[in-house]
Design a protein around this motif. Sequence first.
Motif, PDB file in Angstrom:
ATOM      1  N   LEU A 232       6.354 -19.395 -32.711  1.00  0.00           N
ATOM      2  CA  LEU A 232       6.772 -20.778 -32.492  1.00  0.00           C
ATOM      3  C   LEU A 232       5.751 -21.652 -33.217  1.00  0.00           C
ATOM      4  CD1 LEU A 232       8.550 -22.826 -30.898  1.00  0.00           C
ATOM      5  CD2 LEU A 232       6.958 -22.570 -29.002  1.00  0.00           C
ATOM      6  N   ASP A 233       6.232 -22.665 -33.953  1.00  0.00           N
ATOM      7  CA  ASP A 233       5.242 -23.504 -34.635  1.00  0.00           C
ATOM      8  C   ASP A 233       4.912 -24.748 -33.812  1.00  0.00           C
ATOM      9  OD1 ASP A 233       6.776 -25.934 -35.676  1.00  0.00           O
ATOM     10  OD2 ASP A 233       7.999 -24.293 -36.445  1.00  0.00           O
ATOM     11  N   GLU A 234       3.843 -25.384 -34.161  1.00  0.00           N
ATOM     12  CA  GLU A 234       3.303 -26.502 -33.382  1.00  0.00           C
ATOM     13  C   GLU A 234       4.275 -27.679 -33.284  1.00  0.00           C
ATOM     14  OE1 GLU A 234       0.394 -25.171 -31.659  1.00  0.00           O
ATOM     15  OE2 GLU A 234      -0.338 -27.201 -32.083  1.00  0.00           O
ATOM     16  N   LEU A 235       4.951 -27.969 -34.395  1.00  0.00           N
ATOM     17  CA  LEU A 235       5.882 -29.101 -34.374  1.00  0.00           C
ATOM     18  C   LEU A 235       7.006 -28.863 -33.379  1.00  0.00           C
ATOM     19  CD1 LEU A 235       6.565 -30.367 -38.003  1.00  0.00           C
ATOM     20  CD2 LEU A 235       5.883 -31.723 -36.016  1.00  0.00           C
ATOM     21  N   GLN A 236       7.633 -27.688 -33.462  1.00  0.00           N
ATOM     22  CA  GLN A 236       8.754 -27.401 -32.554  1.00  0.00           C
ATOM     23  C   GLN A 236       8.264 -27.365 -31.106  1.00  0.00           C
ATOM     24  OE1 GLN A 236      11.571 -27.850 -33.630  1.00  0.00           O
ATOM     25  NE2 GLN A 236      11.209 -27.621 -35.825  1.00  0.00           N
ATOM     26  N   ALA A 237       7.091 -26.793 -30.889  1.00  0.00           N
ATOM     27  CA  ALA A 237       6.543 -26.747 -29.529  1.00  0.00           C
ATOM     28  C   ALA A 237       6.328 -28.162 -29.000  1.00  0.00           C
ATOM     29  CB  ALA A 237       5.230 -25.963 -29.523  1.00  0.00           C
ATOM     30  N   ALA A 238       5.809 -29.038 -29.840  1.00  0.00           N
ATOM     31  CA  ALA A 238       5.543 -30.418 -29.416  1.00  0.00           C
ATOM     32  C   ALA A 238       6.862 -31.131 -29.084  1.00  0.00           C
ATOM     33  CB  ALA A 238       4.788 -31.164 -30.515  1.00  0.00           C
ATOM     34  N   PHE A 239       7.880 -30.913 -29.897  1.00  0.00           N
ATOM     35  CA  PHE A 239       9.195 -31.516 -29.619  1.00  0.00           C
ATOM     36  C   PHE A 239       9.769 -30.958 -28.309  1.00  0.00           C
ATOM     37  CE2 PHE A 239       9.713 -31.809 -34.502  1.00  0.00           C
ATOM     38  CZ  PHE A 239       9.122 -33.062 -34.526  1.00  0.00           C
ATOM     39  N   LEU A 240       9.607 -29.656 -28.117  1.00  0.00           N
ATOM     40  CA  LEU A 240      10.138 -29.034 -26.894  1.00  0.00           C
ATOM     41  C   LEU A 240       9.442 -29.570 -25.646  1.00  0.00           C
ATOM     42  CD1 LEU A 240      10.606 -25.400 -28.252  1.00  0.00           C
ATOM     43  CD2 LEU A 240      12.437 -26.878 -27.377  1.00  0.00           C
ATOM     44  N   SER A 241       8.149 -29.861 -25.752  1.00  0.00           N
ATOM     45  CA  SER A 241       7.436 -30.439 -24.605  1.00  0.00           C
ATOM     46  C   SER A 241       7.946 -31.838 -24.279  1.00  0.00           C
ATOM     47  CB  SER A 241       5.926 -30.504 -24.887  1.00  0.00           C
ATOM     48  OG  SER A 241       5.351 -29.236 -24.675  1.00  0.00           O
ATOM     49  N   VAL A 242       8.400 -32.549 -25.291  1.00  0.00           N
ATOM     50  CA  VAL A 242       8.999 -33.873 -25.041  1.00  0.00           C
ATOM     51  C   VAL A 242      10.336 -33.709 -24.315  1.00  0.00           C
ATOM     52  CG1 VAL A 242      10.085 -35.881 -26.158  1.00  0.00           C
ATOM     53  CG2 VAL A 242       7.890 -35.005 -27.019  1.00  0.00           C
ATOM     54  N   LYS A 243      11.084 -32.682 -24.700  1.00  0.00           N
ATOM     55  CA  LYS A 243      12.445 -32.539 -24.175  1.00  0.00           C
ATOM     56  C   LYS A 243      12.524 -31.827 -22.814  1.00  0.00           C
ATOM     57  CE  LYS A 243      15.835 -32.055 -27.320  1.00  0.00           C
ATOM     58  NZ  LYS A 243      16.606 -31.539 -28.487  1.00  0.00           N
ATOM     59  N   LEU A 244      11.581 -30.907 -22.549  1.00  0.00           N
ATOM     60  CA  LEU A 244      11.659 -30.114 -21.317  1.00  0.00           C
ATOM     61  C   LEU A 244      11.785 -30.954 -20.026  1.00  0.00           C
ATOM     62  CD1 LEU A 244      11.642 -27.354 -19.887  1.00  0.00           C
ATOM     63  CD2 LEU A 244       9.130 -27.382 -20.020  1.00  0.00           C
ATOM     64  N   PRO A 245      11.033 -32.056 -19.885  1.00  0.00           N
ATOM     65  CA  PRO A 245      11.159 -32.837 -18.636  1.00  0.00           C
ATOM     66  C   PRO A 245      12.566 -33.418 -18.415  1.00  0.00           C
ATOM     67  CG  PRO A 245       9.192 -33.484 -19.856  1.00  0.00           C
ATOM     68  CD  PRO A 245       9.972 -32.586 -20.759  1.00  0.00           C
TER      69      PRO A 245
END
Length: 366
Positions: A232-245
């Motif tokens: 998993l790359d950092e950009l996608q992980a960062a976007f996913l952290s925005v969306k998970l909540p």
Amino acid sequence: MHEIPYLDLGRIHENIKDELDQAYREVLDRQWFIGGEADHRFEQEFAAYCGARACVGTGNGLDAIRLILLAYGIGEGDEVIVPANTFIATVLAITYVGAKPVFIDADADTYTMDLTRVEEKITARTKAIVVVHLYGRAVDVAPIRDLAKQHDIKIIEDAAQAHGAAVRGVKVGKIGDAAAFSFYPGKNLGALGDAGAVVTDDEELAERVRAYGNYGSYQKYCHVYKGCNSRLDELQAAFLSVKLPHLDAWNEERRKIAKIYSGQITNEKVVLPQMPVDEKEHVFHIYPVLVKEREAFVEHLKRRGIATNIHYPTPIMEQQAYQEFRGQMQQYPVTKRICAEEVSLPLYPGMTEEEILQVIKVVNEF
Ligand SMILES: *Cc1c(COP(=O)(O)O)cnc(C)c1O
């Protein structure tokens, strides 16, 4: 005429655009793009969301399944039980590691794997059962748990369509021994590109998965396995952290739309999906209806501006890639029927009431 798309990601992204922009800028400021802070943070958050001990990011959902199989040492000469009614990626992961898929037909009510058929398919070579929480409906593995334990068979979840679904309060990702998730943009929790994850309570397995996806290495330039590159790359992980909540609210909205469809579609030519007794079991990644005259039905909706999809039109056993299974499809009548009659109606967070009612009206007019 107001066109109703099958899926419109813009409806959810427009509300979190600033946060996504911010996430991108933070990654750019750190200048660290793989295996950093954002990956670590999302892995922790997603493991906690599922109620599991460990999460390992992967490049996509197919790799997540493949890496679980590799980490369990499953390969040439082994058999893996899998539903005939699934997306092809589930089966590709099995054949990719050299194992043999052993198919089971779908249950006629839930469209997920008929668990009453598992026992008769077990042989001395069976190493795993992959259950697929298809369409967003969680599979309750209670009926096969003891059987799997007796035969030392792993239960692997393909949870690519079911982020957040739960059986008796236990979320998918925690139901089997290990679970594979996809964050393909169109999934209930989607990245802004390809991404996936393995979730498990088995921390040793998680570390093996991580090593397999990192050139077979736990330590730089020290290679224990013939691994691959799937992270998993950092950009996608960062976007996913925005969306998970937002995931639970989005799933709730999907359930609400599904309930309205099921309550108000009254056309006898349209077979509606069975609702689970506990509504938390389903997150309606897809709202599947069965229609005998599918072509005419799809055309009827299309002419009135409503887009649909088919999940999935060609059985895996009839794909060119799987010639070795040619001619076996008659053993799987439920899957065959689903492939011939399934139509997925539009369903996504942000769908307006007017759009939902328009879909119902046009479906009832067919
Ligand atoms: C999407 C999907 C996958 C594969 O995920 P990718 O991220 O696209 O590789 C696997 N299984 C099922 C059931 C899926 O729907």
